[in-house]
Design an enzyme around this catalytic site. Structure first.
Site, short mmCIF file in Angstrom:
data_model
loop_
_atom_site.label_atom_id
_atom_site.label_comp_id
_atom_site.label_asym_id
_atom_site.label_seq_id
_atom_site.Cartn_x
_atom_site.Cartn_y
_atom_site.Cartn_z
N LYS A 1 0.83 -1.21 0.00
CA LYS A 1 0.00 0.00 0.00
C LYS A 1 0.86 1.26 0.00
O LYS A 1 0.40 2.33 -0.42
CB LYS A 1 -1.00 -0.02 1.16
CG LYS A 1 -0.37 0.14 2.53
CD LYS A 1 -0.56 1.53 3.07
CE LYS A 1 0.40 1.97 4.09
NZ LYS A 1 1.31 1.29 4.84
N ASP B 1 -5.79 0.24 5.56
CA ASP B 1 -4.53 0.98 5.62
C ASP B 1 -4.34 1.82 4.37
O ASP B 1 -3.85 2.95 4.42
CB ASP B 1 -3.37 -0.03 5.78
CG ASP B 1 -2.12 0.61 6.36
OD1 ASP B 1 -2.15 1.82 6.67
OD2 ASP B 1 -1.11 -0.10 6.51
N SER C 1 1.14 10.69 6.68
CA SER C 1 1.84 9.54 6.11
C SER C 1 3.15 9.97 5.45
O SER C 1 3.17 10.88 4.62
CB SER C 1 0.95 8.84 5.08
OG SER C 1 1.74 8.10 4.17
N ARG C 2 4.24 9.30 5.80
CA ARG C 2 5.54 9.64 5.20
C ARG C 2 5.55 9.37 3.70
O ARG C 2 6.14 10.11 2.93
CB ARG C 2 6.66 8.83 5.88
CG ARG C 2 6.87 9.19 7.34
CD ARG C 2 8.11 8.54 7.90
NE ARG C 2 7.98 7.12 8.12
CZ ARG C 2 7.48 6.56 9.22
NH1 ARG C 2 7.05 7.32 10.20
NH2 ARG C 2 7.41 5.25 9.35
N VAL D 1 12.23 7.07 7.75
CA VAL D 1 12.26 6.45 6.42
C VAL D 1 10.84 6.31 5.86
O VAL D 1 9.92 5.92 6.56
CB VAL D 1 12.88 5.03 6.53
CG1 VAL D 1 12.91 4.35 5.18
CG2 VAL D 1 14.28 5.11 7.12
#
Length: 352
Positions: free
Chosen positions: A208, A261, A271-272, A296
């Protein structure tokens, strides 16, 4: 082997106090004493003296340590919450102190390369399923632990930390891992579901992230909700094709760890991976983005791995393939989007 009674009284271990690890440690500390392993002495001191991590308050009963042996002796259940790039190294560090009685649950949404000794991805060109390890497979390969689980779902760390309502999935082949994960984690605001398909749940969380980067790029270009709906639905189809090819089952992909998700991550500036896509669309380079991110974004490495896997299998995964070109070959996001709009999908869904 520890008795059930003594395991109830034991502390719970958390390895890695990044944003997600810290949020999970806080949730665990509502019911249990928590021992948190960190690499840096200054983080350990901050946990033990200020009861905070990077200035963010945590439960005062959480104890920081740099000693893997002490943590493994004190805890029968250990949560590994570290980036995939460091996962194998940290598991090897803990391996001498882990025994079959330990119960290990990880919360890492990434993959690890499993290549012949001395070989790199460039050397072998194509990769197959044998060259890709999920994090549970890394644990099984590097340790004598048998009872392994995975934590996945729409779990944005900042919202968990704030105590907002959320749910997660504990996946394992072993029902006792699911039950223990539920016992330790479940609160009035945090629901915990079980799933026996650990690989499918792991792959859901991993794949995802690819779609989340693309969703961030759409938002960064200022495109509307119709385009996002198109991307998420086509992304779901691609996630299922890739996930099936890697050995996961459909039921996991359409559950909380998959579609749940995916929706959360594709819609959130927290969200990164979404942030990477957004900043790319704003004109920043990948190097600039990576160098200025505190943690990361797992999706970057996943795109690289999946592109190589897809080529080896002779499959097509248009979102992944085009995102690879955007990230690593200077394809403009607008051009990648045009390609996707013109891609000849003739059937909406053909796998049910």
């Amino acid at each position: 082997m520890a008795s059930k009674k003594s395991s109830k009284e034991k502390s719970v271990g958390v390895v890695g106090m990044g944003s997600f690890g810290t949020a999970i440690a806080n949730i665990l500390s509502e019911k249990s004493k928590v021992i948190a392993y960190v690499r840096r002495a200054e983080v350990m001191d901050e946990i033990n003296q200020q009861h905070s991590v990077d200035g963010i308050s945590i439960h005062q009963d959480i104890v920081g340590t740099q000693d893997p042996e002490m943590l493994c002796k004190a805890c029968d259940t250990i949560f590994f919450m570290i980036p995939s790039s460091a996962f194998q190294e940290v598991i090897r560090l803990f391996s001498p102190y882990l025994y079959p009685y330990h119960l290990v649950i990880h919360g890492t949404k990434g993959l690890c390369l499993n290549l012949p000794k001395g070989k790199t991805l460039t050397d072998i060109g194509k990769i197959s399923r044998e060259n890709i390890l999920t994090m549970s497979e890394v644990i099984l390969k590097e340790t004598v632990v048998v009872r392994v689980g995975c934590l996945a779902g729409p779990n944005l760390a900042k919202e968990l930390y704030q105590g907002q309502p959320a749910a997660t999935v504990v996946a394992s082949k072993y029902n006792e891992v699911i039950l223990e994960g539920q016992r330790l984690l479940r609160t009035d605001k945090f629901q915990v579901y079980g799933n026996s398909d650990i690989v499918g749940v792991e792959l859901s969380g991993v794949l995802k992230n690819i779609i989340a980067i693309a969703a961030g790029a759409l938002a960064g270009l200022g495109l509307g909700e119709n385009a996002k709906g198109l991307l998420i639905s086509r992304g779901m189809v691609e996630l299922i094709y890739l996930g099936n090819a890697l050995g996961g089952s459909l039921k996991s992909f359409i559950g909380l760890a998959g579609i749940g998700d995916l929706v959360a991550t594709c819609n959130s500036t927290l969200s990164r991976n979404f942030t990477v896509g957004y900043r790319l669309a704003q004109g920043e380079t990948l190097e600039e983005i990576i160098n200025t991110m505190e943690e990361v974004a797992e999706g970057i490495n996943t795109v690289k791995l999946m592109k190589t896997f897809v080529e080896g299998k002779g499959m097509r995964a248009p979102i992944t393939e085009n995102l690879y070109k955007v990230l690593f070959e200077d394809l403009k996001i607008e051009e990648a989007l045009q390609y996707l709009m013109k891609y000849p999908f003739s059937v909406d869904v053909d796998f049910l």
